[in-house]
Design an enzyme around this catalytic site. Structure first.
Site, mmCIF file in Angstrom:
data_model
loop_
_atom_site.group_PDB
_atom_site.id
_atom_site.type_symbol
_atom_site.label_atom_id
_atom_site.label_comp_id
_atom_site.label_asym_id
_atom_site.label_seq_id
_atom_site.Cartn_x
_atom_site.Cartn_y
_atom_site.Cartn_z
ATOM 1 N N GLN A 17 5.078 -22.204 36.425
ATOM 2 C CA GLN A 17 4.881 -23.063 35.259
ATOM 3 C C GLN A 17 4.139 -22.375 34.122
ATOM 4 O O GLN A 17 4.196 -22.821 32.987
ATOM 5 C CB GLN A 17 4.142 -24.338 35.687
ATOM 6 C CG GLN A 17 4.975 -25.177 36.638
ATOM 7 C CD GLN A 17 4.252 -26.423 37.111
ATOM 8 O OE1 GLN A 17 3.548 -26.389 38.109
ATOM 9 N NE2 GLN A 17 4.414 -27.531 36.416
ATOM 10 N N HIS A 111 4.119 -22.838 45.607
ATOM 11 C CA HIS A 111 4.064 -23.993 44.703
ATOM 12 C C HIS A 111 5.470 -24.242 44.158
ATOM 13 O O HIS A 111 5.823 -23.807 43.067
ATOM 14 C CB HIS A 111 3.052 -23.764 43.575
ATOM 15 C CG HIS A 111 2.704 -25.028 42.839
ATOM 16 N ND1 HIS A 111 1.414 -25.473 42.675
ATOM 17 C CD2 HIS A 111 3.485 -25.965 42.246
ATOM 18 C CE1 HIS A 111 1.415 -26.618 41.996
ATOM 19 N NE2 HIS A 111 2.672 -26.934 41.722
ATOM 20 N N ASN A 155 2.127 -26.392 48.434
ATOM 21 C CA ASN A 155 1.818 -27.445 47.476
ATOM 22 C C ASN A 155 2.706 -28.661 47.687
ATOM 23 O O ASN A 155 3.928 -28.533 47.787
ATOM 24 C CB ASN A 155 2.040 -26.936 46.046
ATOM 25 C CG ASN A 155 1.765 -28.024 45.020
ATOM 26 O OD1 ASN A 155 0.631 -28.433 44.854
ATOM 27 N ND2 ASN A 155 2.810 -28.502 44.356
ATOM 28 N N GLU A 156 2.083 -29.805 47.740
ATOM 29 C CA GLU A 156 2.818 -31.061 47.875
ATOM 30 C C GLU A 156 3.898 -30.955 48.930
ATOM 31 O O GLU A 156 5.098 -31.089 48.666
ATOM 32 C CB GLU A 156 3.374 -31.522 46.526
ATOM 33 C CG GLU A 156 2.235 -31.825 45.568
ATOM 34 C CD GLU A 156 2.636 -32.552 44.310
ATOM 35 O OE1 GLU A 156 3.833 -32.596 43.998
ATOM 36 O OE2 GLU A 156 1.730 -33.078 43.631
#
Ligand code: GCO
Length: 438
Positions: A17, A111, A155-156
């Protein structure tokens, strides 16, 4: 109202990102498809790959003492079994820069983005993937682990299941609308705006639906598989288990190589609230989102809690945002009280430490970000007073960045970036967050 000196007060980013040029990743490939679901490609992102020193300094100057960022698997292992030592050096520099600035680096190993080759091998539905992930983890930890104290494996980890549920609900809503309109045209379904967009990441369901058929052929060409199982693709229950296997395999590697490192994963957790009649549905939702992972994570050192808003449910299902409520750019209800509710709820069942690894708001009005932070941090304080083992708070995100399928349209950052020059413009909220550091 300040936190103790050893409380981690920081901000979070994810490699894809912010870094830019993540050319060996599955996301990059998909962003450049003719029938892409993305509003725009990530491109140079906010060039954090080259500007991390400036970004870390800005954090330190504001008073933050921790930074959560991710190491990009697609950079470390761009082709299967071929590891790139130069990329390890890059992340070593990032870690050193954090330390020089009095900032604790909290690293995430995955991620969302994976190397493109992994997807060609079946991705996150393949039984081979935990082995590949463990091998990558070993490579990274052998080289960087000695300098780290906290590592998030994935992540998540529950994102795929949430995407599956929301995609199903969305398709049902669209089908119902189309049937009611007596046509099979999506336009007749009102352009396809989902009523329920509470999945905590930037998804572009409208484009996904419109693109489905044509995209399939293109994916076959790109990845050599008819169905791409990226990390955030809708997960089957088997895929959900594979993600947990990958986590456990990585955890075992980390513990063996670097027993001093505290390890955990992060979960996307809504503050699920039941209205009368919605108790059963809400309980089921919480089980899917959190409880059923307990056997896999109960031996972790910490849990990364990621929360953005609440979800209200009654007997009919998830309710829309209440009339008149303030909504964020993501169409989430402005509801910073959610964080403390979620922390209390997970602490009832998970006995390790808690780190708020993400909490934040997408808004163009930085005053609303400050207001959000104020309520959220006040909630964290009350949790600490109740002796909950909350060890840190990471705001999402340090920088305005690439919000996945929604491109650069969402501004979550404590720092704005003019992407034409990559100039940083710290917002008032950065100073505000830093003022909580004791
Ligand atoms: C996620 C991710 C972040 C998102 C953030 C805002 O939760 O989806 O961890 O990558 O950008 O949550 O939606």
């Amino acid at each position: 109202m300040q936190f103790e000196k050893d409380f981690f007060l920081g901000a979070a980013t994810a490699a894809h990102q912010v870094e830019g040029g993540n050319i060996h990743s599955d996301y990059w490939a998909q962003e450049h498809m003719v029938h892409t679901d993305f509003l725009e490609p990530s491109g140079d992102a906010v060039d954090h790959y080259h500007r991390y020193t400036e970004d870390i300094r800005l954090m330190a100057q504001a008073g933050l003492n921790a930074y959560r960022f991710s190491i990009e698997w697609a950079r470390i292992e761009p082709e299967e079994g071929q590891f790139d030592e130069a990329q390890v050096l890059h992340y070593r520099d990032v870690i050193n820069t954090c330390r020089e600035n009095g900032i604790e680096p909290v690293v995430t190993l995955l991620h969302f983005t994976s190397p493109k080759w992994l997807i060609s091998k079946g991705g996150w539905e393949s039984d081979e993937t935990p082995g590949y992930f463990a091998r990558y983890t070993r490579y990274v930890m052998e080289r960087l682990g000695a300098d780290l104290r906290y590592v998030c494996t994935i992540n998540e980890a529950n994102m795929g299941i949430q995407v599956a549920a929301i995609a199903k609900r969305y398709m049902q809503q669209m089908m119902a609308k189309m049937q009611a309109a007596g046509t099979d045209g999506l336009a007749a379904a009102g352009g396809g705006k989902a009523q329920d967009t509470t999945v905590q990441m930037g998804l572009n369901l409208e484009k996904m639906l419109a693109n489905q058929k044509a995209a399939e052929a293109e994916r076959m060409e790109l990845f050599g598989v008819p169905k791409t199982e990226c990390f955030t693709s809708p997960r089957t229950p088997h895929g959900d288990e594979i993600v947990m296997e990958a986590h456990k395999a990585a955890r075992a590697v980390i513990r063996k190589l670097m027993p001093h490192v505290r390890v955990g994963l992060t979960l996307s957790l809504h503050d699920i609230q039941a209205l009368p009649g919605g108790e059963e549905r809400a309980a089921k939702e919480w089980d899917e989102e959190f409880l059923h992972y307990l056997p896999a994570i109960k031996d972790d050192d910490f849990l990364g809690v990621q929360n953005y808003t609440r979800t209200r449910m009654d007997a009919s299902g998830t309710l829309p945002v209440p009339d008149g409520a303030e909504v964020t750019q993501m169409d989430y209800e402005f509801y910073p009280q959610a964080l403390a509710n979620v922390l209390r709820r997970v602490a009832a069942d998970f006995k390790g430490d808690l780190l708020v690894t993400e909490n934040g708001i997408a808004t163009s009005d930085d005053n609303r970000r400050v207001a959000f932070l104020q309520t959220a941090l006040c909630g964290v304080k009350s949790c600490l007073e109740e002796n909950l083992p909350v060890k840190g708070y990471f705001y999402w995100s340090l920088l305005d960045n690439f919000e996945w399928q929604k491109g650069y349209s969402m501004t979550f950052g404590l720092i704005a970036v003019d992407r034409t020059t990559q100039t940083r413009h710290p917002k008032e909220s950065l100073t505000y967050l830093g003022s909580y550091h004791g």
